[in-house]
Design a protein around this motif. Structure first.
Motif, PDB file in Angstrom:
ATOM      1  N   ASP A 107       0.738  -1.236   0.237  1.00 50.04           N
ATOM      2  CA  ASP A 107       0.409   0.057   0.139  1.00 50.04           C
ATOM      3  C   ASP A 107       1.213   1.235   0.008  1.00 50.04           C
ATOM      4  N   ARG A 112       2.217   5.959  -2.589  1.00 45.75           N
ATOM      5  CA  ARG A 112       2.981   6.894  -3.703  1.00 45.75           C
ATOM      6  C   ARG A 112       3.024   6.883  -5.247  1.00 45.75           C
ATOM      7  N   GLU A 135     -13.291  -1.504   0.903  1.00 44.37           N
ATOM      8  CA  GLU A 135     -12.725  -0.597   2.735  1.00 44.37           C
ATOM      9  C   GLU A 135     -11.141  -0.477   2.094  1.00 44.37           C
ATOM     10  N   PHE A 136     -10.116  -1.441   0.412  1.00 43.78           N
ATOM     11  CA  PHE A 136      -9.890  -1.000   0.612  1.00 43.78           C
ATOM     12  C   PHE A 136      -9.392   0.220  -0.461  1.00 43.78           C
ATOM     13  N   ARG A 138     -12.233   2.734  -0.361  1.00 41.43           N
ATOM     14  CA  ARG A 138     -11.952   3.413   0.867  1.00 41.43           C
ATOM     15  C   ARG A 138     -10.113   4.794   1.628  1.00 41.43           C
ATOM     16  N   HIS A 139     -10.244   3.123   1.440  1.00 46.90           N
ATOM     17  CA  HIS A 139      -8.118   3.353   2.408  1.00 46.90           C
ATOM     18  C   HIS A 139      -7.384   4.019   1.352  1.00 46.90           C
ATOM     19  N   TRP A 141      -8.464   5.834  -0.974  1.00 46.15           N
ATOM     20  CA  TRP A 141      -9.142   7.765  -1.647  1.00 46.15           C
ATOM     21  C   TRP A 141      -9.387   8.142  -0.142  1.00 46.15           C
ATOM     22  N   ASP A 142      -9.607   7.928   1.119  1.00 47.47           N
ATOM     23  CA  ASP A 142      -8.997   8.442   2.053  1.00 47.47           C
ATOM     24  C   ASP A 142      -7.475   9.316   2.309  1.00 47.47           C
ATOM     25  N   PRO A 144      -4.805  11.028   2.588  1.00 46.68           N
ATOM     26  CA  PRO A 144      -4.309  12.767   2.009  1.00 46.68           C
ATOM     27  C   PRO A 144      -3.086  12.728   1.041  1.00 46.68           C
ATOM     28  N   ARG A 145      -2.416  11.860   0.976  1.00 45.33           N
ATOM     29  CA  ARG A 145      -1.545  11.946  -0.221  1.00 45.33           C
ATOM     30  C   ARG A 145      -2.380  11.130  -1.767  1.00 45.33           C
ATOM     31  N   MET A 167     -19.882   3.804   4.442  1.00 41.30           N
ATOM     32  CA  MET A 167     -18.253   4.243   4.110  1.00 41.30           C
ATOM     33  C   MET A 167     -18.289   4.396   3.009  1.00 41.30           C
ATOM     34  N   SER A 170     -21.191   7.869   2.301  1.00 41.06           N
ATOM     35  CA  SER A 170     -21.034   9.310   2.462  1.00 41.06           C
ATOM     36  C   SER A 170     -19.181   9.594   1.578  1.00 41.06           C
ATOM     37  N   ARG A 171     -19.590   9.039   0.818  1.00 42.48           N
ATOM     38  CA  ARG A 171     -17.925   9.676  -0.159  1.00 42.48           C
ATOM     39  C   ARG A 171     -18.995   9.019  -1.622  1.00 42.48           C
TER      40      ARG A 171
END
Lengths: 256, 551
Positions: A107, A112, A135-136, A138-139, A141-142, A144-145, A167, A170-171
């Motif tokens: 990840d 990166r 969940e992956f 979302r991880h 996308w959430d 910040p980088r 999850m 709301s996204r």
């Protein structure tokens, strides 16, 4: 089982139908506007509807115009796991070397790569994804980088599957449903879709839609392909009811 | 019920709607420098070991090379996480997606928070606390919150790192003896003299500041080589990029000692190494590179040690948990090991650069977590310490310095200071008139050409040194120098008539000393003959004159 797709325009059309055009239907135009907003906002989007209504074609065609260098398309045909998604993304992003063994390392590498420049990730057949897979996504996308927009495309009960995940509820910024074309839309669109229908009487087009295509773009693609074959085999210069009967006999359609 | 203190507080934030704003808002509060870390657990994996790695990653440590860093064991990974968290003074830990933690992860996490004295916020996107978590919260004081605790928005202010000193580029310079160093630079390297003099003055000022308030050597001839002196001299040169810079500052420090009536012996003879000579400065940027590549706290500290000590990597094998004597890790002591034998009681102390202290603190905490016995090996559990440190350095892209031996060969091991004579300076705040300086003479005399360098006129004759005069105080110091350091140079006792003549060796040395410490000048007032007077390089070394002697 799972592949990443490097598609060109011809592959957008079902059966790679030669001579077919992408028609600016109302759905496609609305999709293009929605995708413009989603890409700009680096948001999530869900494009859903029954199979064969032109979702994938519309998304591919729109993104080809909006962000041709930034799109990564991934598609799953069975129930994937987050590990599968990692590996598919690794290939789709063109990352060199061997894939890392540990998920955290994997990840870190993916994030990166996804932070280097804006990207649009298109996940087709999203109805196959499990909660772990969402969940992956979302991880990623959430984080910040990362600088990504995600477009989920799916048929069947894709809407229900995504909607039941809070999850994602709301996204997801835009939900767009693709529906069957109405008869009026068919009569407007099909003559533009393929030259073989350009001079065909509207009544005959309506006849074909009623008995075979039913407002479904994929079905129309199939019908068109059979019509081209019929004209060649039967040595006809134009489409008439006999030609349509021949096509129906191949599709299983009946004449009333 | 009063709010619990942040340390050790456990709170559970329930967000059943899984609002993206909650996650985004918490991720935006991730500021390790301010003591707040937000852990975004890896998706699709479970288990306490994976969570430990996520915590390490949130602390800014790499996700790569976990196996090479020996952090694939559950207890070791959490021990490392606790060590880093304490060293970085983390006060708040936020765990996102905490509703997905299994039992083992909950247990390990609560233990970690307790050990690290951290306030823990568990974010659960459920309506109630998940059962796996609830079981472990029985007996743990906790509370359920509906919004982000306000003190997450008031983290510890970030103290900006002090501006790093900049150093000029210097050519290879003569080391000379302390009394002629400044003069040699002036004569032979005029183009860089002002740059060298800046460093020299830094050393003078540092010595004056160190001597202030220090209990002096109470009797002439007593030698002092205590740890505070080692800390002072190594601290003076730890930022120096080359030995040229280090020598300039040390020579200045020697001048500062001499001005206060002490002789600071700094031996540079022979094959010596150590801070300033064979070391590499450890800056904030260096530490960033280390932390970006090495997640094991002891290995990270090893790389830093190799850089700022400038000794061979095998020297570190004998380090113990007690090698870092203070919690702030401002110093480190390394035992001198006799090859093939147990370490002797002698150890050498090094000043730790401020940027490297968190690394050593983390390593020390990691060590103590295994055993509180200070005799425990610092690198316990790590085989082939030298090889592992060298390997870790390559991960960082850092080239370790070439050393001149192990810790027994460091130059500052033989440094000592001794009472010499009466000071030319009196220490006290009233003498600090130049901003940022401890003593007035830390600034070159050229800065105030007509002023007397020292205020107490009854000590200072009130006039500048001239070739026709003499400095009785410096003469006294030099006599003391000759007596203490060169006893063979004392004039032989007057012999009886018929005794053999003075040994030629003595004569040769006597002339040598006179040539370096004194000069013959015509007597004042036209009197016949020559007078012995202080070599002009010496007041120049003490910054009491602006011209040295001729070559």
């Amino acid at each position: 089982m799972t592949t990443w797709l490097d598609l060109d325009e011809r592959d957008d059309h079902y059966l790679g139908l030669s001579g077919a055009h992408v028609v600016a239907t109302e759905s496609l135009l609305r999709l293009r506007d929605n995708l413009t907003d989603v890409v700009e906002a680096r948001a999530m989007m869900c494009v859903h509807g029954d199979a064969g209504l032109g979702k994938t074609l519309s998304v591919n065609a729109s993104l080809r115009a909006l962000a041709p260098e930034e799109v990564c398309r991934v598609q799953f045909r069975a129930r994937p796991t987050p590990r599968d998604i990692r590996h598919v993304l690794f290939d789709a992003l063109g990352l060199g070397g061997s894939p890392p063994a540990r998920p955290i390392e994997f990840d870190s590498l993916l994030k990166r790569a996804l932070s280097e420049r804006p990207r649009v990730l298109v996940c087709d057949e999203a109805q196959w994804l499990s909660r772990e897979c969402f969940e992956f996504w979302r991880h990623l996308w959430d984080d910040p980088r990362t600088d990504i927009a995600i477009v989920f495309v799916g048929g069947g009960d894709c809407y229900r599957v995504l909607r039941r995940e809070p999850m994602l509820s709301s996204r997801v910024y835009v939900w767009q449903e693709f529906r069957r074309m109405t008869l009026e839309q068919v009569i407007d669109v099909i003559p533009v879709y393929h030259p073989v229908w350009a001079e065909v009487d509207a009544e005959l087009i309506a006849y074909a839609d009623l008995h075979a295509a039913h407002g479904n773009f994929r079905a129309w693609s199939k019908v068109t392909s059979h019509v081209l074959t019929a004209l060649r085999r039967l040595e006809r210069g134009e489409i008439d009811r006999d030609v349509m009967q021949w096509v129906f006999s191949r599709l299983g359609g009946t004449d009333g | 019920m009063a709010d619990p203190e942040p340390s050790g507080r456990v709170e559970v934030l329930l967000d059943p709607s899984d609002d993206v704003a909650v996650t985004a808002g918490l991720l935006a509060r991730h500021r390790p420098a301010a003591g707040v870390i937000v852990v975004h657990p890896t998706a699709g994996v479970s288990g306490a070991l994976a969570l430990a790695h996520d915590v390490l990653h949130a602390l800014g440590l790499p996700a790569e090379r976990l196996r090479q860093n020996r952090l694939t064991h559950l207890a070791t990974a959490w021990r490392a996480a606790a060590a880093w968290a304490l060293a970085d003074r983390i006060e708040h830990l936020v765990i996102l997606r905490a509703h997905r933690l299994d039992r083992r992860s909950c247990f390990s996490l609560l233990q970690f928070a307790r050990r690290s004295r951290i306030a823990l916020l568990l974010v659960c996107h459920t309506r109630t606390i998940p059962r796996a978590m609830a079981e472990h919260l029985i007996g743990v004081r906790h509370r359920i919150v509906a919004r982000v605790p306000p003190d997450l928005d008031m983290p510890r202010p970030v103290t900006p790192a002090p501006t790093a000193r900049t150093f000029p580029k210097l050519p290879r310079l003569p080391r000379a003896t302390m009394l002629h160093y400044r003069a040699d630079i002036y004569r032979r390297h005029r183009d860089v003299f002002s740059a060298v003099d800046e460093l020299y003055g830094y050393g003078v000022d540092a010595a004056c500041g160190w001597l202030r308030g220090r209990v002096p050597a109470d009797a002439r001839g007593r030698y002092h080589a205590d740890e505070s002196l080692h800390e002072f001299v190594t601290g003076l040169v730890r930022d120096c990029p080359t030995s040229q810079h280090a020598v300039a500052q040390l020579r200045g420090a020697q001048a500062g000692f001499l001005l206060h009536g002490y002789w600071l012996q700094v031996p540079f003879t022979g094959r010596v190494g150590g801070p300033g000579l064979t070391s590499t400065p450890v800056t904030a940027e260096t530490v960033t590179r280390i932390r970006a590549a090495v997640s094991h706290p002891v290995l990270a500290a090893g790389v830093a040690l190799a850089l700022f000590t400038g000794v061979s990597l095998t020297s570190f094998q004998s380090m113990r948990g007690g090698s870092i004597p203070t919690p702030c890790a401002s110093t480190v002591t390394i035992p001198i090991r006799q090859y093939g034998r147990a370490p002797v009681s002698t150890s050498v102390l090094f000043s730790v650069p401020p940027a490297a202290r968190p690394l050593l603190r983390a390593a020390h905490t990691f060590c103590l977590a295994l055993s509180s016995d200070p005799r425990q090996g610092f690198f316990a559990g790590i085989q082939s310490v030298a090889h592992r440190i060298a390997e870790a350095a390559t991960w960082c892209g850092i080239t370790l310095p070439r050393t001149n031996g192990d810790v027994g060969d460091v130059w500052h091991k033989r440094v000592y200071w001794t009472k010499f004579g009466d000071p030319l300076h009196q220490l006290g705040p009233e003498h600090t008139t130049v901003p940022g300086r401890s003593c007035l003479s830390a600034a070159p005399v050229a800065a105030h050409p007509s002023a007397v360098p020292h205020r107490d006129s009854h000590v200072w004759p009130g006039r500048r040194w001239t070739s026709n005069g003499s400095l009785p105080e410096i003469s006294a110091l030099l006599n003391a120098y000759i007596e203490e350091d060169e006893p063979r140079l004392r004039p032989p006792p007057r012999g009886k008539p018929g005794d053999p003549p003075c040994p030629s060796e003595w004569q040769r040395r006597h002339e040598l000393v006179h040539r370096h410490l004194a000069v013959l000048v015509p007597r004042a007032g036209g009197r016949p003959g020559d007078a012995l007077t202080v070599h002009p390089d010496i007041p120049f070394a003490l910054r009491l004159s602006d011209q040295p002697g001729d070559e």
